[in-house]
Motif scaffolding. Structure first.
Motif, PDB file in Angstrom:
ATOM      1  N   ILE A 123       0.748  -1.231   0.092  1.00 18.95           N
ATOM      2  CA  ILE A 123      -0.051  -0.018   0.116  1.00 18.95           C
ATOM      3  C   ILE A 123       0.740   1.414  -0.002  1.00 18.95           C
ATOM      4  O   ILE A 123       0.684   2.136  -0.715  1.00 18.95           O
ATOM      5  CB  ILE A 123      -1.029  -0.043   1.192  1.00 18.95           C
ATOM      6  CG1 ILE A 123      -1.853  -1.289   1.206  1.00 18.95           C
ATOM      7  CG2 ILE A 123      -1.677   1.233   1.322  1.00 18.95           C
ATOM      8  CD1 ILE A 123      -2.822  -1.316   2.508  1.00 18.95           C
ATOM      9  N   ASP A 124       1.937   1.108   0.719  1.00 18.47           N
ATOM     10  CA  ASP A 124       2.917   2.322   0.970  1.00 18.47           C
ATOM     11  C   ASP A 124       3.626   2.624  -0.025  1.00 18.47           C
ATOM     12  O   ASP A 124       3.765   3.846  -0.565  1.00 18.47           O
ATOM     13  CB  ASP A 124       3.576   2.271   2.219  1.00 18.47           C
ATOM     14  CG  ASP A 124       2.846   2.108   3.478  1.00 18.47           C
ATOM     15  OD1 ASP A 124       1.733   2.736   3.514  1.00 18.47           O
ATOM     16  OD2 ASP A 124       3.350   1.789   4.358  1.00 18.47           O
ATOM     17  N   THR A 125       4.363   1.378  -0.684  1.00 19.94           N
ATOM     18  CA  THR A 125       5.069   1.723  -1.634  1.00 19.94           C
ATOM     19  C   THR A 125       4.682   1.762  -3.108  1.00 19.94           C
ATOM     20  O   THR A 125       5.383   2.702  -3.967  1.00 19.94           O
ATOM     21  CB  THR A 125       6.261   0.694  -2.046  1.00 19.94           C
ATOM     22  OG1 THR A 125       5.637  -0.607  -2.187  1.00 19.94           O
ATOM     23  CG2 THR A 125       7.093   0.341  -0.436  1.00 19.94           C
ATOM     24  N   ASN A 127       1.798   3.461  -3.635  1.00 17.73           N
ATOM     25  CA  ASN A 127       1.007   4.758  -3.365  1.00 17.73           C
ATOM     26  C   ASN A 127      -0.560   4.378  -3.560  1.00 17.73           C
ATOM     27  O   ASN A 127      -1.144   4.762  -4.576  1.00 17.73           O
ATOM     28  CB  ASN A 127       1.404   5.615  -4.447  1.00 17.73           C
ATOM     29  CG  ASN A 127       0.935   6.994  -4.077  1.00 17.73           C
ATOM     30  OD1 ASN A 127       0.470   7.457  -2.928  1.00 17.73           O
ATOM     31  ND2 ASN A 127       1.315   7.919  -4.909  1.00 17.73           N
ATOM     32  N   LEU A 128      -1.134   3.452  -2.958  1.00 19.94           N
ATOM     33  CA  LEU A 128      -2.503   2.984  -3.161  1.00 19.94           C
ATOM     34  C   LEU A 128      -3.465   3.720  -2.488  1.00 19.94           C
ATOM     35  O   LEU A 128      -3.198   3.995  -1.169  1.00 19.94           O
ATOM     36  CB  LEU A 128      -2.535   1.399  -2.735  1.00 19.94           C
ATOM     37  CG  LEU A 128      -1.803   0.581  -3.562  1.00 19.94           C
ATOM     38  CD1 LEU A 128      -2.119  -1.192  -3.104  1.00 19.94           C
ATOM     39  CD2 LEU A 128      -1.801   0.583  -5.089  1.00 19.94           C
ATOM     40  N   GLU A 129      -4.587   4.304  -3.070  1.00 19.22           N
ATOM     41  CA  GLU A 129      -5.329   5.182  -2.271  1.00 19.22           C
ATOM     42  C   GLU A 129      -6.673   4.099  -1.970  1.00 19.22           C
ATOM     43  O   GLU A 129      -7.211   3.554  -2.674  1.00 19.22           O
ATOM     44  CB  GLU A 129      -6.120   6.130  -3.243  1.00 19.22           C
ATOM     45  CG  GLU A 129      -7.298   6.762  -2.764  1.00 19.22           C
ATOM     46  CD  GLU A 129      -8.035   7.628  -3.925  1.00 19.22           C
ATOM     47  OE1 GLU A 129      -7.154   7.935  -4.907  1.00 19.22           O
ATOM     48  OE2 GLU A 129      -9.026   8.028  -3.663  1.00 19.22           O
ATOM     49  N   GLU A 130      -6.605   4.064  -0.565  1.00 20.17           N
ATOM     50  CA  GLU A 130      -7.600   3.001  -0.085  1.00 20.17           C
ATOM     51  C   GLU A 130      -8.908   3.673  -0.240  1.00 20.17           C
ATOM     52  O   GLU A 130      -9.320   4.773   0.445  1.00 20.17           O
ATOM     53  CB  GLU A 130      -7.331   2.752   1.480  1.00 20.17           C
ATOM     54  CG  GLU A 130      -5.900   2.059   1.517  1.00 20.17           C
ATOM     55  CD  GLU A 130      -5.593   1.624   2.753  1.00 20.17           C
ATOM     56  OE1 GLU A 130      -6.382   0.598   3.415  1.00 20.17           O
ATOM     57  OE2 GLU A 130      -4.911   2.142   3.662  1.00 20.17           O
ATOM     58  N   VAL A 131      -9.997   3.003  -0.693  1.00 20.87           N
ATOM     59  CA  VAL A 131     -11.180   3.355  -0.976  1.00 20.87           C
ATOM     60  C   VAL A 131     -12.411   2.480  -0.326  1.00 20.87           C
ATOM     61  O   VAL A 131     -12.354   1.321  -0.595  1.00 20.87           O
ATOM     62  CB  VAL A 131     -11.664   3.578  -2.410  1.00 20.87           C
ATOM     63  CG1 VAL A 131     -13.062   3.964  -2.654  1.00 20.87           C
ATOM     64  CG2 VAL A 131     -10.663   4.579  -3.117  1.00 20.87           C
ATOM     65  N   SER A 132     -13.096   3.005   0.558  1.00 19.71           N
ATOM     66  CA  SER A 132     -14.322   1.906   1.266  1.00 19.71           C
ATOM     67  C   SER A 132     -15.577   2.457   0.478  1.00 19.71           C
ATOM     68  O   SER A 132     -15.775   3.493   0.042  1.00 19.71           O
ATOM     69  CB  SER A 132     -14.222   2.261   2.634  1.00 19.71           C
ATOM     70  OG  SER A 132     -15.544   1.885   3.057  1.00 19.71           O
ATOM     71  N   ILE A 133     -16.452   1.346   0.240  1.00 21.08           N
ATOM     72  CA  ILE A 133     -17.749   1.600  -0.321  1.00 21.08           C
ATOM     73  C   ILE A 133     -18.817   1.712   0.849  1.00 21.08           C
ATOM     74  O   ILE A 133     -20.274   1.751   0.706  1.00 21.08           O
ATOM     75  CB  ILE A 133     -18.196   0.843  -1.256  1.00 21.08           C
ATOM     76  CG1 ILE A 133     -18.331  -0.694  -0.962  1.00 21.08           C
ATOM     77  CG2 ILE A 133     -17.501   1.057  -2.674  1.00 21.08           C
ATOM     78  CD1 ILE A 133     -19.150  -1.500  -1.897  1.00 21.08           C
ATOM     79  N   GLY A 134     -18.365   1.656   2.176  1.00 21.22           N
ATOM     80  CA  GLY A 134     -19.422   1.755   3.236  1.00 21.22           C
ATOM     81  C   GLY A 134     -18.886   0.968   4.547  1.00 21.22           C
ATOM     82  O   GLY A 134     -17.922   0.034   4.327  1.00 21.22           O
ATOM     83  N   ASP A 135     -19.806   1.259   5.633  1.00 21.93           N
ATOM     84  CA  ASP A 135     -19.173   0.546   6.709  1.00 21.93           C
ATOM     85  C   ASP A 135     -19.942  -0.791   7.029  1.00 21.93           C
ATOM     86  O   ASP A 135     -20.806  -1.039   7.969  1.00 21.93           O
ATOM     87  CB  ASP A 135     -19.721   1.686   8.115  1.00 21.93           C
ATOM     88  CG  ASP A 135     -19.020   2.798   7.812  1.00 21.93           C
ATOM     89  OD1 ASP A 135     -17.864   2.819   7.293  1.00 21.93           O
ATOM     90  OD2 ASP A 135     -19.226   3.624   8.495  1.00 21.93           O
ATOM     91  N   TYR A 136     -19.329  -1.541   6.309  1.00 19.89           N
ATOM     92  CA  TYR A 136     -19.587  -3.007   6.385  1.00 19.89           C
ATOM     93  C   TYR A 136     -18.540  -3.811   5.605  1.00 19.89           C
ATOM     94  O   TYR A 136     -17.681  -3.199   4.805  1.00 19.89           O
ATOM     95  CB  TYR A 136     -21.036  -3.574   5.750  1.00 19.89           C
ATOM     96  CG  TYR A 136     -21.123  -2.806   4.437  1.00 19.89           C
ATOM     97  CD1 TYR A 136     -21.872  -1.496   4.316  1.00 19.89           C
ATOM     98  CD2 TYR A 136     -20.501  -3.225   3.274  1.00 19.89           C
ATOM     99  CE1 TYR A 136     -21.909  -0.932   3.295  1.00 19.89           C
ATOM    100  CE2 TYR A 136     -20.434  -2.595   2.181  1.00 19.89           C
ATOM    101  CZ  TYR A 136     -21.495  -1.194   2.016  1.00 19.89           C
ATOM    102  OH  TYR A 136     -21.700  -0.611   0.867  1.00 19.89           O
ATOM    103  N   ILE A 137     -18.389  -5.368   6.087  1.00 22.16           N
ATOM    104  CA  ILE A 137     -17.153  -6.008   5.417  1.00 22.16           C
ATOM    105  C   ILE A 137     -17.964  -7.037   4.328  1.00 22.16           C
ATOM    106  O   ILE A 137     -18.875  -7.662   4.373  1.00 22.16           O
ATOM    107  CB  ILE A 137     -16.565  -6.818   6.603  1.00 22.16           C
ATOM    108  CG1 ILE A 137     -16.109  -5.937   7.784  1.00 22.16           C
ATOM    109  CG2 ILE A 137     -15.474  -7.680   6.017  1.00 22.16           C
ATOM    110  CD1 ILE A 137     -15.021  -5.092   7.370  1.00 22.16           C
TER     111      ILE A 137
END
Ligand SMILES: C[S@@+](CC[C@H](N)C(=O)[O-])C[C@H]1O[C@@H](n2cnc3c(N)ncnc32)[C@H](O)[C@@H]1O
Length: 240
Positions: A123-125, A127-137
């Motif tokens: 994720i760091d190296t 440069n991944l932008e973490e994107v969530s589609i909502g508060d559930y798994i």
């Protein structure tokens, strides 16, 4: 150049999924956007084609290996400026504003997590932008990637039948959208609100604005707090 989506996944057969149907599917056929699903496992180098390993520090589940994923990312997106998204419940929640930005760009690379997630170092190296589609798994990032792409593709130029309709949606002006009605005039004892059939466009616009504000206050007061200065005429396209 048409919008180009590359999805890194352990389940390439899940794509284009529903995006192969309806308006998005027609636009795909017309070449107005493209999608390539890449099998992460193809970048494993051992004979078992291993993509995951146990979490450092112990605990349940497995973690996607950084070396395998990094090779996949480097192969599909070296030397180019498409944003790289990682579907992740820890990410910033997707907004219509971010969708608009992404749709105005050259495309996206989307990484779909599985298991417990992916090694933090990739994720760091990369440069991944973490994107969530909502508060559930979800069980994997694939349905989330399809959601993100659906939101992007529908607003690409020429994809929606009526281009203007995209400008009146919920969130576009910082408010939820007003309710809709259509014929018949009388349905199970309920009339269409008289103002909507009055032919008075100014009154219709006022009613829609008031209804949008009422619904937003009732259901999503957080949107009003973030958009204190929302001044919108729902009869006019929203300025970006
Ligand atoms: C079972 S989930 C992992 C959940 C993770 N252990 C956690 O608690 O944050 C597996 C994958 O599904 C995807 N995923 C699950 N929920 C998501 C959500 N709400 N938004 C975006 N992606 C999601 C991510 O790619 C994630 O790596």
């Amino acid at each position: 150049m048409p919008f180009r989506a590359t999805v890194l996944t352990l389940y390439p057969e899940m794509f284009p999924g529903h995006l192969g149907a309806s308006l998005a599917g027609k636009a795909l056929e017309r070449g107005q956007w493209s999608i390539e699903a890449v099998q992460i496992r193809d970048f494993a180098e051992d004979k078992h084609r291993t993509v995951d390993d146990t979490p450092a520090g112990g605990g349940a589940g497995m973690v996607l290996k950084p070396d395998v994923l990094a090779r996949a990312i480097d192969q599909v997106s070296a030397d180019e400026d498409r944003p790289r998204l990682l579907m992740s419940p820890r990410g910033r929640p997707l907004t219509q504003a971010r969708v608009r930005e992404l749709s105005a760009g050259p495309g996206v690379v989307i990484v779909c997590g599985r298991f417990e997630g992916v090694d933090q170092r990739v994720i760091d190296t990369r440069n991944l932008e973490e994107v969530s589609i909502g508060d559930y798994i979800l069980s994997g990032g694939e349905p989330a990637a399809l959601v993100v792409l659906d939101a992007i593709v529908r607003i690409l130029p020429g994809v929606m039948g009526n281009e203007l309709s995209g400008l009146h949606e919920s969130f576009e002006g910082g408010l939820l959208e007003h309710p809709h009605y259509t014929r018949p005039q009388l349905f199970e004892g309920q009339e269409i609100p008289a103002v909507l059939t009055s032919g008075n466009h100014g009154a219709v616009a006022k009613w829609r604005e008031a209804e949008a504000r009422r619904l937003t206050a009732e259901r999503r007061p957080d949107l009003l707090e973030h958009n204190q200065n929302v001044e919108r005429d729902p009869a006019q396209p929203v300025k970006k």
